[in-house]
Write an enzyme that holds these catalytic residues in place. Structure first.
Site, short mmCIF file in Angstrom:
data_model
loop_
_atom_site.label_atom_id
_atom_site.label_comp_id
_atom_site.label_asym_id
_atom_site.label_seq_id
_atom_site.Cartn_x
_atom_site.Cartn_y
_atom_site.Cartn_z
N TRP A 104 16.32 39.42 29.98
CA TRP A 104 16.74 38.11 30.51
C TRP A 104 18.08 38.16 31.20
CZ3 TRP A 104 12.98 35.15 31.56
CH2 TRP A 104 11.87 35.08 30.73
N ASP A 174 23.54 32.10 28.01
CA ASP A 174 22.13 31.72 27.88
C ASP A 174 21.79 31.80 26.39
OD1 ASP A 174 19.38 31.64 27.66
OD2 ASP A 174 18.99 33.30 29.03
N LYS A 198 11.89 27.76 23.15
CA LYS A 198 11.97 28.84 22.17
C LYS A 198 12.25 28.26 20.78
CE LYS A 198 11.32 31.39 25.64
NZ LYS A 198 12.19 32.21 26.43
#
Ligand code: PLP
Length: 363
Positions: A104, A174, A198
Site C-alpha cells: 500500500w 494511512d 477494513k
C-alpha cells in the site's frame, strides 16, 4: 458459533462488523427512528440525516480525542482516492518523503509521483517488506512537504509501533487497516486517513482527519473540486451527496466502541487476540509467521506452511471447517488471518484450534 449462520470471516477487507451493530442496522432498515424511511432513502440535507452525520463526527472526536484544530472529513472513493488527494493538497514545494513498507505504500508512492518528486526515505524492500525500517534518523530534505507512512501494511502484516522522527515535517498516515484499533495521539500527525472497510464499516469511503492550517485556497487549477480537502471541510462533508449509508454504519460502530470502553479497551482486546495466534505460530513447527517479531501487525497476520502446495491445502481445509478468506494476498502467497476489531476472540481461538489440529495430522 456465530448467530444467523455467519462465519468467522478473516477477510482483509471488506471485513467483519460487530454482530450487534448489524442487528441494529437491520432493525432500522425499513423505518429509521420513525422517519418513515431507511437511511438509504433519506435526503442528505434532512434534519434526521444531519443528526446521524453530526453524531458520527462527534463520537469519532470523542473516541480519538481529536483536537479542535483538526477537521474530520468523510470522503468518497475509499483509500485509493487518498493516494492522489494527499499529494494534490499537501505538495506545496512539489516534494515529499515516503517510507516504503509494502504494497500500500508502494501504491501511494506511484500515485504521488504524478504530482511531484518522491523521496524514499526508508524502505524494507530488501527483505520482502517483512519488517519496519529504522525511522529514527531519516535524511529528510529541508524542502520536503511531508513524510508519509502506511501505518499498518495490510498485505505484508507490519505495523509501526513507533512513529518516524520527521524532523519537524508533517506526518501523513494511512491508517486504513488499523484505524481505531488502539489509542492514537492525533496531534502528532498533520493528516490521518483511513479507508473504512477494513476496521469500521462498508467500502467506498475514507475518514480524513486533517489539521486546519493545511486546508488551502491556492491549489493548482488542475485539482478537481471534489479532491480539495477544503471543499469538504467548508461544507461539513456535504458538498455533494455523501456516502450517507457508510457514514451511518460507521457512526454505529463508533457508538459501539464508546460503550465498550473506547480505544484503550479495544486495544487490549486486540492484543489478547493477536497474542493467541502469534504464540501458536511461534511454537508451531509447521506454520511460520512472515514478519519480524517486533513489527508484527495486530490486525493482519500473514503466515506460511512448509510449501505453497500445502498452503493451498490448509486454505481448502479451513474453508471446509467453516472459516473464510484465509488465503494470503496473491502478491505474497501463503495464508493471512485478518483479525480486526470486530473479529471475536472466539474466532481466533477456533482458528488456532483448527491450525493446531491440522499440524498434528499433517506434520
Ligand atoms: C485497503 C487499503 C487501501 C485501499 O483502499 P480502497 O478503499 O480499496 O481504495 C489503502 N491502504 C491500505 C493500508 C489498505 O489496507
Amino acid at each position: 458459533m456465530l448467530k444467523y449462520g455467519r462465519t468467522y470471516n478473516f477477510s482483509a477487507g471488506p471485513a467483519m462488523m460487530p454482530e450487534e451493530v448489524l442487528e441494529e442496522i437491520a432493525a432500522e432498515v425499513m423505518n429509521y427512528h420513525g422517519s418513515g424511511m431507511s437511511v438509504m432513502e433519506m435526503s442528505h440535507r434532512s434534519k434526521v440525516y444531519q443528526q446521524i452525520r453530526d453524531e458520527a463526527e462527534a463520537d469519532l472526536r470523542t473516541l480519538m480525542n481529536i483536537p479542535d484544530n483538526y477537521k474530520v472529513l468523510f470522503v468518497q472513493g475509499g483509500g485509493t482516492v487518498q493516494f492522489a488527494m494527499v499529494p494534490m493538497n499537501l505538495m506545496k514545494n512539489g516534494k515529499a518523503c515516503y517510507i516504503e513498507t509494502g504494497a500500500w505504500s508502494k501504491k501511494a508512492i506511484a500515485e504521488a509521483k504524478k504530482y511531484g518528486e518522491v523521496v524514499i526515505s526508508a524502505s524494507s524492500a530488501d527483505k520482502n517488506f517483512s519488517y519496519i525500517p529504522d525511522c529514527s534518523a531519516l535524511d529528510i530534505p529541508a524542502d520536503a512537504d511531508y513524510v508519509y507512512i502506511c501505518e499498518n501494511e495490510t498485505i505484508n502484516g507490519t505495523t509501526f509501533f513507533q512513529l518516524p522522527d520527521t524532523k519537524g515535517k508533517l506526518l501523513v498516515s494511512d491508517q486504513s487497516s488499523m484505524f481505531l484499533s488502539r489509542p492514537c495521539d492525533v496531534s502528532r500527525y498533520g493528516l490521518i486517513w483511513a479507508g473504512v472497510q477494513k476496521n469500521v464499516g462498508p467500502a467506498g469511503m475514507a475518514v480524513v482527519i486533517i489539521r486546519e492550517d493545511l486546508l488551502r485556497d491556492d491549489l493548482p487549477a488542475f485539482v478537481p473540486t471534489y479532491m480539495n480537502y477544503k471543499v469538504h471541510a467548508d461544507n461539513d462533508s456535504l458538498y455533494n451527496t455523501p456516502n450517507c449509508w457508510a457514514i451511518y454504519c460507521c457512526g454505529k460502530v463508533f457508538k459501539y466502541l464508546l460503550r465498550n470502553g473506547g480505544l484503550e479497551a479495544q486495544a487490549k482486546r486486540n492484543e489478547e487476540k493477536a497474542k493467541l495466534l502469534y504464540d501458536f505460530l511461534d511454537k508451531s513447527e509447521f506454520f511460520t509467521g512472515a514478519v519480524r517479531k517486533e513489527d508484527r501487525s495486530l490486525m493482519n497476520v500473514p503466515f506460511v506452511s512448509p510449501s505453497p502446495a500445502q498452503d493451498a491445502e490448509v486454505v481448502a481445509a479451513s474453508k471446509a471447517a467453516g472459516f473464510d478468506n484465509l488465503k494470503g494476498h496473491k502478491s505474497v502467497g501463503g495464508l493471512r488471518a485478518s483479525i480486526y476489531n470486530a473479529m471475536p476472540r472466539e474466532g481466533v481461538e477456533a482458528l488456532v484450534n483448527f491450525l493446531r489440529k491440522y499440524e498434528k495430522e499433517h506434520a
